[in-house]
Design a protein around this motif. Structure first.
Motif, PDB file in Angstrom:
ATOM      1  N   SER A 190       1.096   4.546  -4.618  1.00 55.50           N
ATOM      2  CA  SER A 190       1.999   3.420  -4.801  1.00 55.50           C
ATOM      3  C   SER A 190       1.977   2.522  -3.566  1.00 55.50           C
ATOM      4  O   SER A 190       1.890   3.003  -2.428  1.00 55.50           O
ATOM      5  CB  SER A 190       3.425   3.929  -5.037  1.00 55.50           C
ATOM      6  N   PRO A 191       2.051   1.196  -3.763  1.00 59.79           N
ATOM      7  CA  PRO A 191       2.089   0.300  -2.586  1.00 59.79           C
ATOM      8  C   PRO A 191       3.327   0.518  -1.731  1.00 59.79           C
ATOM      9  O   PRO A 191       3.369   0.078  -0.583  1.00 59.79           O
ATOM     10  CB  PRO A 191       2.081  -1.098  -3.221  1.00 59.79           C
ATOM     11  N   TYR A 192       4.346   1.197  -2.273  1.00 59.84           N
ATOM     12  CA  TYR A 192       5.567   1.463  -1.508  1.00 59.84           C
ATOM     13  C   TYR A 192       5.482   2.758  -0.701  1.00 59.84           C
ATOM     14  O   TYR A 192       6.369   3.050   0.091  1.00 59.84           O
ATOM     15  CB  TYR A 192       6.766   1.525  -2.459  1.00 59.84           C
ATOM     16  N   ALA A 193       4.425   3.532  -0.913  1.00 54.63           N
ATOM     17  CA  ALA A 193       4.263   4.777  -0.163  1.00 54.63           C
ATOM     18  C   ALA A 193       3.732   4.463   1.234  1.00 54.63           C
ATOM     19  O   ALA A 193       2.875   3.587   1.387  1.00 54.63           O
ATOM     20  CB  ALA A 193       3.297   5.713  -0.889  1.00 54.63           C
ATOM     21  N   PRO A 194       4.238   5.130   2.251  1.00 60.19           N
ATOM     22  CA  PRO A 194       3.698   4.899   3.603  1.00 60.19           C
ATOM     23  C   PRO A 194       2.246   5.333   3.671  1.00 60.19           C
ATOM     24  O   PRO A 194       1.821   6.244   2.970  1.00 60.19           O
ATOM     25  CB  PRO A 194       4.590   5.772   4.496  1.00 60.19           C
ATOM     26  N   ARG A 195       1.489   4.643   4.512  1.00 65.75           N
ATOM     27  CA  ARG A 195       0.077   4.973   4.678  1.00 65.75           C
ATOM     28  C   ARG A 195      -0.100   5.826   5.929  1.00 65.75           C
ATOM     29  O   ARG A 195       0.431   5.503   6.989  1.00 65.75           O
ATOM     30  CB  ARG A 195      -0.769   3.705   4.806  1.00 65.75           C
ATOM     31  N   ALA A 241       4.154   1.658   6.935  1.00 64.01           N
ATOM     32  CA  ALA A 241       4.439   1.193   5.580  1.00 64.01           C
ATOM     33  C   ALA A 241       3.513   0.047   5.190  1.00 64.01           C
ATOM     34  O   ALA A 241       3.376  -0.281   4.008  1.00 64.01           O
ATOM     35  CB  ALA A 241       5.897   0.747   5.467  1.00 64.01           C
ATOM     36  N   ASP A 242       2.864  -0.558   6.175  1.00 63.36           N
ATOM     37  CA  ASP A 242       1.960  -1.687   5.959  1.00 63.36           C
ATOM     38  C   ASP A 242       0.525  -1.206   6.129  1.00 63.36           C
ATOM     39  O   ASP A 242       0.106  -0.804   7.217  1.00 63.36           O
ATOM     40  CB  ASP A 242       2.276  -2.799   6.966  1.00 63.36           C
ATOM     41  N   GLU A 243      -0.241  -1.234   5.042  1.00 61.77           N
ATOM     42  CA  GLU A 243      -1.617  -0.734   5.097  1.00 61.77           C
ATOM     43  C   GLU A 243      -2.467  -1.555   6.058  1.00 61.77           C
ATOM     44  O   GLU A 243      -3.315  -1.014   6.782  1.00 61.77           O
ATOM     45  CB  GLU A 243      -2.238  -0.764   3.698  1.00 61.77           C
TER      46      GLU A 243
END
Length: 344
Positions: A190-195, A241-243
């Motif tokens: 998910s884009p909301y998952a931390p990277r 949180a920002d890829e």
């Protein structure tokens, strides 16, 4: 975020935690909702054990996984339903599990004459009046967890053999239904998952990433907004949180820790000029010497006729000597660039 388990018997960390909630209303009862009871602890541990063998390695998936099974209604084995639901949940979240896991609850009813019947996917009444509750979970390759409650003196080998055989047939049937809904783990989280990005660097380079008094690592954190954890073996964990920020920090650390290779082409920044040549920084904190004879394909009288401090010039790594010193060539770099322009 790992759970620290510190007891008299063990001292370890858990990166996968499976919590199982079984409120009284799920079976039509009325009770105060306090802390977890025997059922919650036992069933949660069983579902957790069933999935641990298929979880990805920390190096491949450096996340701490916290999974919660909420049982809203129960008339059968909610622990095995938790195994199946948790498998789909992990796959849907993008966790690259090695194999999907399904589970089933088997039962055995015995007669006074020694006869018996093995039941598949027992319900509440069959569990209550039956002689055995036998839970089996596993992949298509084999069993990952089993648990059995017995109300009689014991089971015969025939009972166990038939129960395991029927359980396998049921598990594979359930597996087909699960895979029809989601055939494999999602490729992207998910884009909301931390990277979290994992790097492995030379332990001797850790001091370069940290810098004097933490100057370098704090600069990376301040400019990218990421969190960085470095272990003694050279493992680096970058969390954000920002890829895009995570990738920027990764590139930064790679540039600090990477080692140049003979033949590589760089844009070097001239840092010092000497009578015998110029020093150029090709990577952060890594510079090499461009000897005066390597500045041009003709005789150079003065180094600053060709380059000046601050200039960005193409250089090729010509040699790395036995002491680790980097020798660069400007004229070889220019010649390569010309050949590339001509398509040679």
């Amino acid at each position: 975020d790992e759970m620290v388990v510190d007891t008299m018997e063990t001292d370890e960390k858990k990166r996968y935690m499976h919590f199982y909630n079984f409120p009284a209303y799920s079976v039509g009862e009325i009770k105060p909702m306090r802390g977890p009871g025997r059922r919650e602890v036992g069933h949660g541990a069983l579902a957790e054990k069933a999935l641990i063998p298929v979880l990805p390695n920390k190096e491949d998936f450096p996340y701490t996984i916290h999974l919660v099974s909420e049982v809203l209604s129960s008339n059968g084995s909610s622990s095995q339903a938790s195994v199946c639901g948790s498998t789909l949940s992990l796959m849907d979240a993008g966790v690259p599990i090695k194999k999907p896991v399904s589970g089933i609850a088997m039962g055995v009813i015995t007669g006074t004459d020694g006869s018996f019947k093995v039941l598949t996917d027992i319900q509440g009444l069959e569990d209550h009046y039956g002689d055995t509750d036998f839970k089996v979970a596993g992949t298509t390759d084999g069993i990952t967890a089993m648990q059995m409650d017995v109300k009689i003196d014991g089971l015969t080998p025939d009972m166990l053999g038939i129960a395991i055989k029927q359980a396998k047939e049921a598990r594979l049937q359930i597996m087909q239904v699960m895979l029809a809904a989601l055939p494999e783990p999602r490729k992207v989280m998910s884009p909301y998952a931390p990277r979290i990005i994992t790097l492995h660097i030379n332990p001797e380079k850790i001091r370069d990433v940290i810098g004097p008094g933490g100057k370098m690592i704090n600069q990376i954190i301040d400019e990218t907004g990421v969190s960085i954890d470095i272990e003694d073996d050279g493992s680096v964990f970058i969390t954000s949180a920002d890829e895009g920020a995570a990738k920027k920090a990764t590139e930064w650390i790679n540039n600090i820790t990477r080692e140049v290779v003979v033949g590589e082409l760089f844009q070097g920044r001239i840092t010092r000029i000497m009578n015998f040549g110029a020093f150029a920084e090709v990577l952060p904190n890594q510079e090499g010497l461009i000897h005066i004879s390597e500045l041009a394909d003709y005789r150079v009288e003065k180094v600053d006729d060709i380059v000046k401090v601050g200039d960005m010039v193409p250089v090729i790594v010509k040699e790395i000597d036995a002491q680790g010193r980097i020798n660069l060539s400007h004229k070889m770099a220019k010649a390569r660039l010309v050949r590339e322009e001509l398509g040679q």
